[in-house]
Design a protein around this motif. Structure first.
Motif, short mmCIF file in Angstrom:
data_model
loop_
_atom_site.label_atom_id
_atom_site.label_comp_id
_atom_site.label_asym_id
_atom_site.label_seq_id
_atom_site.Cartn_x
_atom_site.Cartn_y
_atom_site.Cartn_z
N HIS A 108 2.68 -1.16 -8.94
CA HIS A 108 1.33 -1.61 -9.25
C HIS A 108 0.49 -0.44 -9.72
CE1 HIS A 108 -2.64 -3.51 -8.69
NE2 HIS A 108 -2.00 -4.66 -8.70
N SER A 112 -2.58 0.25 -9.04
CA SER A 112 -3.65 0.69 -8.13
C SER A 112 -3.08 1.34 -6.87
CB SER A 112 -4.51 -0.51 -7.71
OG SER A 112 -5.13 -1.07 -8.83
N SER A 113 -3.63 2.50 -6.53
CA SER A 113 -3.22 3.19 -5.31
C SER A 113 -3.47 2.28 -4.11
CB SER A 113 -4.02 4.49 -5.15
OG SER A 113 -3.84 5.32 -6.26
N GLY A 114 -2.48 2.19 -3.24
CA GLY A 114 -2.66 1.40 -2.02
C GLY A 114 -2.28 -0.05 -2.16
N ALA A 115 -1.97 -0.51 -3.38
CA ALA A 115 -1.69 -1.93 -3.59
C ALA A 115 -0.45 -2.37 -2.82
CB ALA A 115 -1.53 -2.21 -5.08
N ARG A 140 0.84 -1.16 -0.06
CA ARG A 140 0.58 -1.27 1.38
C ARG A 140 -0.21 -2.54 1.68
NH1 ARG A 140 -1.44 3.86 4.85
NH2 ARG A 140 -0.11 4.93 3.36
N ASP A 189 2.77 3.14 -6.75
CA ASP A 189 1.45 2.49 -6.69
C ASP A 189 0.38 3.46 -7.16
OD1 ASP A 189 1.81 4.03 -4.30
OD2 ASP A 189 0.24 2.89 -3.28
N GLN A 209 -1.79 6.22 -8.35
CA GLN A 209 -1.59 7.67 -8.30
C GLN A 209 -1.22 8.09 -6.89
OE1 GLN A 209 -5.39 8.95 -9.79
NE2 GLN A 209 -5.18 7.69 -11.61
N HIS A 210 -0.74 7.13 -6.11
CA HIS A 210 -0.53 7.39 -4.70
C HIS A 210 0.89 7.88 -4.39
CE1 HIS A 210 -0.01 5.61 -0.45
NE2 HIS A 210 -0.59 6.77 -0.34
N ARG A 262 2.92 13.54 -5.69
CA ARG A 262 2.48 13.38 -4.30
C ARG A 262 3.66 13.10 -3.37
NH1 ARG A 262 -1.65 12.43 -7.25
NH2 ARG A 262 -3.79 12.86 -6.60
N PRO A 317 -5.34 18.13 -8.47
CA PRO A 317 -6.15 17.40 -7.49
C PRO A 317 -6.89 18.37 -6.56
CG PRO A 317 -3.84 16.70 -7.45
CD PRO A 317 -3.90 17.94 -8.26
#
Lengths: 411, 328
Positions: free
Chosen positions: B124, B126-129, B131, B146, B148-149, B187, B210
């Protein structure tokens, strides 16, 4: 004969007179006596032993009209942000907003400073003032064109209207949903450095100083921002600023696990900035404590963090969290009500927020030690998106008066 | 280090070695759990190379690859991994699906759940999607990237590649160079490599670095030559075209000048340093062809390890539902 209510044996928390024991006599819609009062014949008496009697809260800068949440939180007046649909830039819309909450909730519209909040053309400030606007504002956004901002300030100054600004440089925060730092980096969120705030403040302060306009920053949340405001106040610039309990009590770590209830604007800052905020609260740099009430339902919050809407439901937790700051000795009880009532009233130019004789009887009676647990599902707000979900707090509103009339609190 | 050529299942004491229901990221994994997955994958590398395997342990199970973001290689890798283990693999390209009709992510997840998938692999934007979905469905969820996570299977395949080529991960000086700001690969790799005691250096122009990255246990560099000194592994990241041309760096050729991995630059690393890239490569931008095709390049091996790692993850995460002894 006038209608009288005597509130007796309370702890009075007056932003002007300080904290004392005593009572308040309400005659019609005004405060007729304060302190050691004689109860006139025929007056209704209310025993307030163990309770705090204070001016009702004036919440400066809310995004939604949410009467049950405001009343549950002890709020009887709000400064309504112009970011409504439609935008508060037209006298009809402004007037409707100004009247819609009465009599229980007085809404003081903050009219858009520029047409459609687009940051380009000046909005009709005088027309909107006559329709009921108490200030003009940039809304949740930033006016990127310094020339426009200068015109906004100088024109508003002609009309004696305070300009309520959002302090984030939009060029730096473009697309960001968090403050740059370890938490945002670990979560992979688009983030902007906190200097975005100080940049915006520095520019707007220079322009306010040059034009002589009165400027209020709805929220200031960073150490560098407080330094600028503090220095400007010393120079005599007509500037005030506010903050929310979230920025005083939470840092960006609260976003961990992609908790979208902690997605707020401006975003939660790092711990050093939070500590600086507590110092700025103590030294008087911060003038206003506000809720930034912005209820957002699951359709806007049950999303990946970056796709969720910013905003928190803050109205019902404002008083309890403020009392927590008093308990933790960050400020005194009378100063808390200066931040919650007298100062925001002064920014909006409305005569309320004290227990002085002759002031409107906008009063709240609260039990400062009544314990409860913040539970987003049980708030009265339109949505329960509070970043404090689950936190045990103390302090509940027992009675609320707007202009001498008792308001029925939501069950 | 080759751990075992045996089919791993019979050797495993049980779910205590990997108690997680989902694989949403490297974050939250203990070093021994990462090593367990690598050991499992090692077995599948050998098996895949024999070409004679017939292992249908996921037979009858439905694997849904729900890709909300375009992908070719990762999707293919998961599809092959699932099919090698006998699973029924269904690919959902959400870019052409009801997501476009405005269905929310949660609703899509509930739909997949109602179809009784045994395993969902999600990518996905979006970051966190991932989870978010993992909290809403009944089957194991595997993060295939997900936002940039995180991209945990990429980090695992990179770690496996390093371990097999260098013998160990601990103490290796790994340089990760490129668009760290937008990279989930970076990451996840930082998390796994630091957990396994590698010395990780990250290198990028400050516009692509970052904030507070050093708090993740790495040393940041802006000078690639300096970062490369004594490197055991050079891991290049892909630079998305849309970040070029003034967005974050002025141009391709300017990026190549400062951060392109050339033969000259590679000579600054150890003489036997390994070159890695998660692909797809921009040849001539972040990496020169001569380096990409070099004997020290492990780039195609990474792809091979990818299938093995994904087979291991699919196997391990479904052991509970399959009732494997010790895992139920």
């Amino acid at each position: 004969m006038s209608r009288m209510i005597a509130l007796l044996d309370a702890t009075l928390a007056c932003p002007v007179a300080g904290v004392s024991r005593g009572g308040v006599l309400i005659a019609d819609d005004r405060i007729a006596a304060t302190g050691l009062i004689e109860v006139p014949e025929g007056a209704e008496t209310i025993d307030c032993a163990g309770l705090v009697l204070a001016p009702a809260i004036v919440d400066l800068g809310v995004f939604a009209i949410d009467v049950p949440a405001f009343h549950a939180g002890g709020i009887v007046r709000v400064g309504l942000m112009p970011d409504q649909s439609p935008v508060l830039d037209d006298p009809g819309v402004v007037q409707r907003a100004a009247l819609i909450g009465r009599p229980g909730l007085w809404i003081h519209p903050i009219a858009a400073a520029t047409r459609g909040l687009a940051g380009k053309d000046l909005a009709e400030m005088a027309v909107n003032r006559d329709a009921g606007a108490r200030a003009v504002g940039t809304g949740a956004g930033w006016i990127s064109d310094s020339g426009v901002m200068r015109k906004v300030l100088s024109y508003a100054n002609d009309l004696g209207l305070v300009v309520i600004a959002h302090a984030e440089d939009g060029g730096i925060t473009d697309g960001a949903v968090a403050t740059a730092g370890e938490t945002a980096t670990r979560m992979g969120l688009s983030a902007a450095p906190s200097v975005a705030e100080a940049l915006a403040i520095a520019r707007d302060l220079m322009l306010a100083e040059e034009t002589g306009a009165a400027l209020h920053f709805r929220t200031v949340t960073t150490a560098a921002g407080f330094d600028l405001v503090r220095a400007a106040k010393r120079r005599g610039v007509s500037v005030t600023c506010g903050i929310t309990p979230a920025h005083l009590l939470l840092s960006d770590i609260a976003m961990s696990d992609f908790r979208t209830f902690a997605h707020i604007s401006p975003p939660l800052r790092q711990e050093e900035d939070r500590r600086a905020a507590l110092l700025a609260l103590a030294d008087g740099t911060i003038d206003v404590l506000c809720s930034s009430h912005d209820p957002r339902g699951p359709e806007e919050k049950r999303l990946p963090f970056g796709d969720s809407a910013a905003g928190m439901a803050g109205a019902e937790t404002l008083l309890a969290l403020g009392l927590g700051l008093v308990r933790d000795e960050h400020l005194s009880l009378d100063r808390l009500f200066a931040l919650l009532a007298a100062n925001p009233a002064r920014v909006l130019g409305v005569e309320t927020g004290t227990l002085a004789i002759g002031a409107p009887a906008d009063l709240l009676l609260c039990d400062p030690h009544s314990p409860w647990q913040i539970d987003g599902d049980r708030l009265h707000a339109k949505a329960g998106n509070t970043p404090f979900d689950g936190l045990p707090v103390e302090g509940k509103v027992r009675r609320l008066f707007k202009g001498g009339t008792a308001i029925t609190l939501p069950a | 280090m080759q751990r075992s050529d045996h089919r791993p299942a019979s050797l495993i004491p049980g779910r205590a070695v990997f108690p997680h229901r989902h694989l949403t990221g490297i974050e939250g994994l203990q070093p021994h759990e990462i090593l367990f997955l690598l050991d499992e994958a090692d077995g599948w590398v050998a098996a895949n190379r024999t070409r004679a395997i017939s292992d249908k342990r996921l037979g009858g199970l439905t694997l849904i690859n729900a890709f909300f973001e375009n992908s070719t290689r990762t999707l293919l890798s998961f599809e092959i991994a699932g099919k090698r283990l006998g699973a029924d693999v269904v690919n959902m390209h959400a870019a052409q699906s009801s997501v476009k009709k405005g269905e929310t992510l949660i609703d899509t997840a509930m739909t997949l759940n109602a179809m009784r998938a045994d395993m969902i692999v999600i990518r996905h934007m979006s970051s966190g999607a991932v989870r978010l979905i993992a909290g809403k469905v009944d089957c194991p969820v595997l993060n295939a990237g997900d936002g940039q996570h995180e991209h945990p299977t990429q980090a695992l395949l990179d770690a496996l590649t390093i371990r097999r080529r260098r013998g160990t991960i601990a103490g290796q000086r790994v340089v990760i160079c490129g668009d760290l700001l937008h990279s989930r690969v970076a990451r996840s790799n930082i998390l796994s490599l630091t957990a396994l005691a590698a010395e990780v250096r990250v290198c990028a122009p400050t516009t692509l670095m970052p904030a507070a990255i050093e708090r993740m246990g790495v040393t940041p560099f802006t000078d690639f030559d300096e970062a490369l000194e004594g490197a055991d592994v050079v891991m290049m990241l892909r630079l998305q075209n849309e970040r070029m041309n003034g967005g974050f760096v002025p141009s391709n050729r300017e990026y190549h000048l400062r951060y392109g991995l050339t033969e000259r630059r590679l000579a600054l690393a150890k003489s036997d340093a390994l070159v890695m890239h998660p692909g797809p490569m921009n040849r001539g931008v972040e990496i020169d062809s001569v380096v990409a095709d070099h004997a020290r390049s492990a780039i195609t091996e990474q792809v091979e390890m990818g299938v093995a790692v994904r087979m291991a993850c699919l196997d391990v995460l479904t052991r509970r539902s399959r009732g494997v002894a010790g895992w139920a």
